[in-house]
Design a protein around this motif. Structure first.
Motif, PDB file in Angstrom:
ATOM      1  N   MET A 198       0.831  -1.205   0.000  1.00 43.39           N
ATOM      2  CA  MET A 198       0.000   0.000   0.000  1.00 43.39           C
ATOM      3  C   MET A 198       0.870   1.260   0.000  1.00 43.39           C
ATOM      4  N   GLN A 202       0.789   4.014  -3.083  1.00 45.16           N
ATOM      5  CA  GLN A 202      -0.095   5.140  -2.732  1.00 45.16           C
ATOM      6  C   GLN A 202       0.331   6.455  -3.386  1.00 45.16           C
ATOM      7  N   GLY A 225      -7.392   4.408   8.584  1.00 46.84           N
ATOM      8  CA  GLY A 225      -6.842   3.374   7.685  1.00 46.84           C
ATOM      9  C   GLY A 225      -5.575   3.930   7.070  1.00 46.84           C
ATOM     10  N   PHE A 247      -5.038   6.529  12.453  1.00 47.90           N
ATOM     11  CA  PHE A 247      -5.833   5.440  13.041  1.00 47.90           C
ATOM     12  C   PHE A 247      -5.724   4.230  12.117  1.00 47.90           C
ATOM     13  N   ASP A 248      -5.334   3.101  12.670  1.00 47.12           N
ATOM     14  CA  ASP A 248      -5.295   1.853  11.884  1.00 47.12           C
ATOM     15  C   ASP A 248      -5.196   0.703  12.877  1.00 47.12           C
ATOM     16  N   LEU A 249      -5.211  -0.511  12.352  1.00 48.17           N
ATOM     17  CA  LEU A 249      -5.097  -1.691  13.219  1.00 48.17           C
ATOM     18  C   LEU A 249      -3.736  -1.688  13.921  1.00 48.17           C
ATOM     19  N   ARG A 292      -8.625   5.023   0.186  1.00 48.58           N
ATOM     20  CA  ARG A 292      -8.651   3.618  -0.245  1.00 48.58           C
ATOM     21  C   ARG A 292      -9.062   2.697   0.910  1.00 48.58           C
ATOM     22  N   VAL A 293     -10.077   3.102   1.641  1.00 45.68           N
ATOM     23  CA  VAL A 293     -10.540   2.297   2.771  1.00 45.68           C
ATOM     24  C   VAL A 293     -11.961   1.775   2.521  1.00 45.68           C
ATOM     25  N   ASP A 296     -12.898  -1.440   0.525  1.00 45.62           N
ATOM     26  CA  ASP A 296     -12.535  -2.763   1.070  1.00 45.62           C
ATOM     27  C   ASP A 296     -13.681  -3.390   1.849  1.00 45.62           C
TER      28      ASP A 296
HETATM   29  C1  LIG Z   1      -6.279  -0.676   1.296  1.00 44.06           C
HETATM   30  S1  LIG Z   1      -5.429  -0.165   2.724  1.00 44.06           S
HETATM   31  C2  LIG Z   1      -5.184   1.561   2.407  1.00 44.06           C
HETATM   32  C3  LIG Z   1      -4.086   2.163   3.242  1.00 44.06           C
HETATM   33  C4  LIG Z   1      -3.782   3.619   2.903  1.00 44.06           C
HETATM   34  N1  LIG Z   1      -4.862   4.503   3.278  1.00 44.06           N
HETATM   35  C5  LIG Z   1      -3.466   3.727   1.424  1.00 44.06           C
HETATM   36  O1  LIG Z   1      -4.239   4.292   0.659  1.00 44.06           O
HETATM   37  O2  LIG Z   1      -2.393   3.218   1.047  1.00 44.06           O
HETATM   38  C6  LIG Z   1      -6.718  -0.154   3.967  1.00 44.06           C
HETATM   39  C7  LIG Z   1      -6.213   0.182   5.348  1.00 44.06           C
HETATM   40  O3  LIG Z   1      -7.326   0.075   6.261  1.00 44.06           O
HETATM   41  C8  LIG Z   1      -6.870  -0.589   7.426  1.00 44.06           C
HETATM   42  N2  LIG Z   1      -7.984  -1.281   8.098  1.00 44.06           N
HETATM   43  C9  LIG Z   1      -8.662  -2.357   7.678  1.00 44.06           C
HETATM   44  N3  LIG Z   1      -9.582  -2.745   8.561  1.00 44.06           N
HETATM   45  C10 LIG Z   1      -9.483  -1.883   9.594  1.00 44.06           C
HETATM   46  C11 LIG Z   1     -10.180  -1.742  10.821  1.00 44.06           C
HETATM   47  N4  LIG Z   1     -11.155  -2.591  11.175  1.00 44.06           N
HETATM   48  N5  LIG Z   1      -9.853  -0.714  11.643  1.00 44.06           N
HETATM   49  C12 LIG Z   1      -8.855   0.155  11.306  1.00 44.06           C
HETATM   50  N6  LIG Z   1      -8.157   0.077  10.128  1.00 44.06           N
HETATM   51  C13 LIG Z   1      -8.472  -0.929   9.299  1.00 44.06           C
HETATM   52  C14 LIG Z   1      -5.835  -1.568   6.916  1.00 44.06           C
HETATM   53  O4  LIG Z   1      -4.975  -2.035   7.947  1.00 44.06           O
HETATM   54  C15 LIG Z   1      -5.128  -0.768   5.837  1.00 44.06           C
HETATM   55  O5  LIG Z   1      -4.039  -0.053   6.347  1.00 44.06           O
END
Ligand SMILES: C[S@@+](CC[C@H](N)C(=O)[O-])C[C@H]1O[C@@H](n2cnc3c(N)ncnc32)[C@H](O)[C@@H]1O
Length: 404
Positions: A198, A202, A225, A247-249, A292-293, A296
């Protein structure tokens, strides 16, 4: 399939009126007339159209070969090699360890596709489509990553019956398993792998956002994310007055920490590990970004994220949502709808998310309470389109009237 999928709202033009229906049926009958193909080729006014259609159909049939040519060139590192200096077939055969006769097929195919071109003294150099591949590591990594998807789709009907049993589903731990982030250290590798991809891919999205939106009115940005923090890092350099929250995992933010330290950003960025499925979003930011969140996740989760974003913002705060969106309903007709097919299948193989139109996302944002939702024009919609919404400063009409 183990999870129910959301159904997309059909855009209005796919539900035409009776008149349009009749016209389309007439056109179809006309196109299928046995003599039309020969007649149109013999007529200089229509020949170009028939040639173009035939060529498009041929490209659809040959698409798999094209992407395999691309992957083979990437795996042989031809783009970087030829960017340093053009080279002859024997030279390239020696460097790659490939037999000259087969390597020549690959090189000629790559020339035909515009990836390479002939140069003087029987050398090969980069073609116009090869240049970005020598320069952008993110594109190269995505080409290699797409191989997973194409393996999953080898038998398309089997894939459609059982889309989440393949390598792509395995690649994205959070797309299926809500508790993935709390799992064993063995899972940690998966978070590292996708977070690196990612971050590498990005760059183009970040460029679209930074060149389309002014950040002057904001003080603090919460990136939800946020991944390893590439967007935050580039925005921090672009707008030095801003503070940030990420904020992310938890396993992802653990990876981000080191990068922020190396960039000297620890003072300006606070990390908030958590899951938007279970936890509220931190307060304090006047701009929340979702890059990009949403695509998903299924609609129910997107609703949850948007509601939490709305709750976390102060009145007048802004939500910026950027991701690839369906091009099919593009109003000005500039976009290429064929890219939608890629994203529909990518997101299906990944999990329960989907490609949404700007209108669908706008409706979800409005449902969460955002007002003044608008699409911000940007130069390269194939990378991402951008929606903005505000948390209105006015009280909702119903409360003002005392009606609830
Ligand atoms: C497709 S990636 C995009 C990352 C970044 N924003 C980019 O555009 O490169 C989705 C992001 O959402 C995070 N994510 C997924 N499920 C999540 C959750 N339940 N709580 C927090 N973050 C989450 C993932 O860990 C990942 O970093």
């Amino acid at each position: 399939m183990s999870q129910p999928l959301d159904l997309a709202a059909m855009p209005p033009q796919t539900a035409p009126g009776a008149l349009k229906d009749a016209w389309q049926a007439r056109l179809e009958r006309w196109y299928s007339h046995p003599g039309l193909y020969r007649w149109s080729l013999s007529n200089p006014l229509t020949r170009w159209l028939t040639r173009r259609r035939t060529r498009k159909l041929f490209d659809l049939m040959a698409g798999f070969v094209h992407s395999q040519v691309l992957l083979a060139c990437v795996r042989l590192d031809l783009f970087r090699t030829l960017h340093q200096a053009p080279a002859t077939l024997p030279d390239l055969a020696q460097r790659t360890g490939m037999a000259p006769a087969v390597l020549q097929r690959l090189l000629l195919s790559a020339v035909a596709l515009g990836l390479l071109e002939h140069r003087s003294q029987a050398r090969f150099g980069l073609g116009h489509l090869g240049v970005p591949l020598a320069q952008h590591e993110g594109i190269v990594q995505m080409i290699e990553h797409n191989h997973l998807l194409y393996q999953d789709m080898q038998d398309p009907l089997q894939f459609l019956h059982n889309a989440w049993s393949g390598g792509m589903a395995e690649y994205w731990p959070y797309a299926h398993d809500k508790t993935a982030a709390q799992l064993s250290a063995a899972q940690a590798d998966k978070f590292t792998r996708y977070s690196q991809l990612m971050a590498a891919s990005q760059g183009f999205v970040v460029q679209e956002i930074l060149s389309s939106y002014f950040f002057d009115e904001h003080r603090c940005v919460l990136d939800v994310g946020a991944g390893q923090g590439r967007f935050v890092g580039e925005l921090a350099a672009h707008a030095p007055h801003l503070k940030f929250q990420m904020f992310d995992l938890p396993p992802v933010l653990a990876l981000a920490r080191e990068g922020l330290q190396a960039k000297g950003l620890c003072e300006r960025v606070s990390l908030h590990p958590g899951s938007f499925l279970d936890d509220p979003l931190p307060r304090g930011a006047d701009l929340i970004t979702l890059v990009r969140v949403a695509h998903d996740h299924p609609d129910a989760v997107v609703r949850q994220i948007l509601q939490k974003a709305h709750a976390a913002l102060p009145e007048g705060g802004v939500l910026l949502l950027a991701e690839p969106m369906a091009q099919a309903d593009d109003e000005d007709g500039q976009a290429d709808a064929s890219v939608d097919a890629y994203f529909h299948f990518y997101l299906l193989a990944m999990g329960a998310g989907r490609l949404r139109t700007p209108l669908e996302l706008q409706a979800l944002m409005e449902e969460a309470g955002f007002t003044h939702v608008e699409l911000v024009p940007n130069a390269m919609p194939i990378h991402a389109r951008i929606l903005l919404g505000r948390k209105s400063q006015c009280l909702p009409l119903v409360s003002q009237n005392g009606v609830n």
